[in-house]
Motif scaffolding. Structure first.
Motif, PDB file in Angstrom:
ATOM      1  N   LEU A  69       0.825  -1.216   0.000  1.00  0.00           N
ATOM      2  CA  LEU A  69       0.000   0.000   0.000  1.00  0.00           C
ATOM      3  C   LEU A  69       0.856   1.262   0.000  1.00  0.00           C
ATOM      4  O   LEU A  69       0.531   2.246  -0.679  1.00  0.00           O
ATOM      5  CB  LEU A  69      -0.934   0.006   1.212  1.00  0.00           C
ATOM      6  N   ALA A 128      -5.717  -1.564  -4.182  1.00  0.00           N
ATOM      7  CA  ALA A 128      -4.678  -0.552  -4.405  1.00  0.00           C
ATOM      8  C   ALA A 128      -4.041  -0.699  -5.787  1.00  0.00           C
ATOM      9  O   ALA A 128      -3.816   0.287  -6.492  1.00  0.00           O
ATOM     10  CB  ALA A 128      -3.607  -0.655  -3.321  1.00  0.00           C
ATOM     11  N   THR A 169      -9.019   2.069  -0.642  1.00  0.00           N
ATOM     12  CA  THR A 169      -8.296   0.850  -0.298  1.00  0.00           C
ATOM     13  C   THR A 169      -8.125   0.720   1.212  1.00  0.00           C
ATOM     14  O   THR A 169      -8.287  -0.362   1.785  1.00  0.00           O
ATOM     15  CB  THR A 169      -6.913   0.861  -0.966  1.00  0.00           C
ATOM     16  N   LYS A 189      -9.567  -2.183   3.787  1.00  0.00           N
ATOM     17  CA  LYS A 189      -8.714  -2.947   4.694  1.00  0.00           C
ATOM     18  C   LYS A 189      -9.253  -2.911   6.119  1.00  0.00           C
ATOM     19  O   LYS A 189      -9.359  -3.943   6.787  1.00  0.00           O
ATOM     20  CB  LYS A 189      -7.291  -2.389   4.662  1.00  0.00           C
TER      21      LYS A 189
END
Length: 470
Positions: free
Chosen positions: A18, A149, A157, A161
């Protein structure tokens, strides 16, 4: 330990992906709303989780009453955060905060709904089950976030998560620990309320201690500076949460079973503190020495501006690893009022540090002042725990760990003074890390051999194999 450190590997892998795809601004954007989400989570929890663990005399009807209370309050908290989205967007002049608030609102709701079943699992000391749930949720939510991502998900994103992890934990709770569904009742729980009120107030003030910096930095220094600070702070917290939190989930349920005999708890906690100093000292020195390499390898070369901040915060890793264990001990001793005292003092010192740093618009100064506040909090917290929790002196509490504390302080001073020369080593980040790690490890091993902690650890492991956990 297996569950916790498996989680570390997963989180590092996901964060590495990320951080290379998303920008510091993306992390700064979600950090602002995350602060509010954490606040609402603390308010919703109301200290009920530790209270359920502490009191094993709660009936099925009382547990059902607590469960439905968390369902109602969690729903209200989630809707509250979602409705605050437009207001947050107006304050920070960014419309993206609306959808972030909606996503994290669901996160708050699901986390609250899982409070009672998770507390019951901990009370039953089902640590393997909890670890399996956490690792599975982290792996699946992390995979979804990485996929998002790589395909241009942007800040969404990070929402995927976080909320995905909460959803998976909640669903797995119904598999391993069905929530109590009998006829609910809230009668006869005055002792639970008294205990949980102080726990709730501590959670509230601890929220300000841990999150006021993000709100103020985002407002006055901008989202880019917040992203740099937040990622450095989170990296600094990783060894703290993943060293101390290997044992803290077990401290309260195990020590609570011996709450009438503080002598055995005191003796056990002395040994635990010594182990935490040995582990925390090694990780702290490694982070202090290898700050540039850790940042570059974990996040990528675009995060080099975060190196000074992470380097400064690394000075506090050891003391925070040790201090993080005190909360569960206060809970096990039934001393949540004393825990609240520590929280209020911590909020004052950290708030002062943050305020001064923001006033001078200096992220490095803010970080140094926070490090000082962490040390002050440790002195105050352990003094109260020793005197009011055990009726002993702080010197007596730390006596078994005295030599390793002195050794860590000396090595930290040496590394701190010479770190500019250490950072000047040539070569790529991975090569520099490969050089530094064996050197620091060798010096540290020699230090704990001289202090007698190698023999202590060997003795502890031998005893724990043959005897009970405490």
């Amino acid at each position: 330990m297996v569950g916790r450190y498996s989680n570390i590997v997963i989180q590092l892998a996901v964060t590495a992906v990320l951080a290379r795809v998303l920008s510091p601004e993306d992390f700064g954007l979600i950090a602002v709303v995350s602060v509010i989400a954490v606040f609402l989570s603390f308010v919703s929890e109301m200290g009920l989780g530790p209270a359920i663990i502490q009191f094993d005399d709660l009936t099925a009807a009382q547990l059902a009453g607590l469960f439905w209370i968390t369902i109602a309050i969690g729903s209200i908290a989630g809707l509250t955060l979602a409705s605050c989205g437009p207001f947050i967007a107006k304050i920070y002049a960014k419309a993206v905060y609306v959808k972030i608030a909606n996503g994290l609102g669901l996160n708050v709701t699901l986390s609250c709904w899982a409070i009672v079943p998770l507390a019951l699992l901990r009370r039953r000391q089902r640590f393997t089950t909890i670890a399996s749930m956490e690792v599975g949720a982290a792996a699946l939510s992390g995979a979804c976030a990485a996929f998002s991502a790589l395909y241009g998900g942007g800040v969404d994103t990070l929402v995927v998560k976080s909320t995905g992890n909460a959803l998976l934990i909640f669903l797995m709770c119904f598999v391993w620990q069905r929530p109590p569904m009998s006829r609910p009742s809230v009668r006869g729980m005055r002792h639970v309320i008294s205990y949980s009120v102080y726990q709730f107030l501590f959670n509230l003030v601890n929220y300000f201690t841990r999150n006021l910096d993000k709100l103020l930095i985002g407002k006055f220094l901008g989202s880019v500076q917040l992203g740099l600070y937040d990622m450095s702070y989170r990296l600094m917290l990783m060894p703290i949460s993943n060293l101390t939190h290997v044992v803290t989930p077990a401290i309260q349920p195990v020590y609570a079973a011996h709450s009438t005999d503080t002598t055995i708890i005191f003796s056990s906690y002395q040994n635990l503190l010594r182990v935490l100093f040995v582990g925390g000292g090694f990780v702290g020195l490694m982070a202090l020495t290898c700050s540039p390499e850790i940042i570059i390898l974990a996040y990528g070369s675009q995060w080099t501006e975060a190196i000074p901040v992470f380097s400064i915060l690394s000075f506090s890793i050891t003391v925070q690893v040790v201090l993080s264990s005190t909360g569960s001990v206060f809970q096990a001793l039934g001393k949540t009022k004393q825990l609240l005292k520590c929280g209020v003092f911590s909020t004052f010192t950290a708030g002062t540090a943050i305020g001064v740093g923001i006033y001078f618009s200096d992220l490095k100064l803010l970080s140094w002042l926070l490090v000082i506040s962490f040390f002050l909090n440790a002195l105050q917290g352990f003094y109260i725990l020793a005197s009011e929790g055990f009726g002993r002196s702080m010197v007596e509490l730390f006596r078994p760990a005295g030599r390793v504390i002195l050794g860590i302080a000396m090595l930290s001073l040496i590394v701190g003074v010479g770190r500019d020369q250490i950072y000047a080593l040539s070569g790529n980040a991975l090569l520099r890390l490969a050089i530094k790690v064996p050197i620091i490890s060798a010096f540290y091993l020699m230090m704990i051999f001289v202090t007698g902690d190698v023999a202590f650890l060997r003795r502890m492991l031998t005893v724990r194999v043959r005897q009970s956990p405490i």
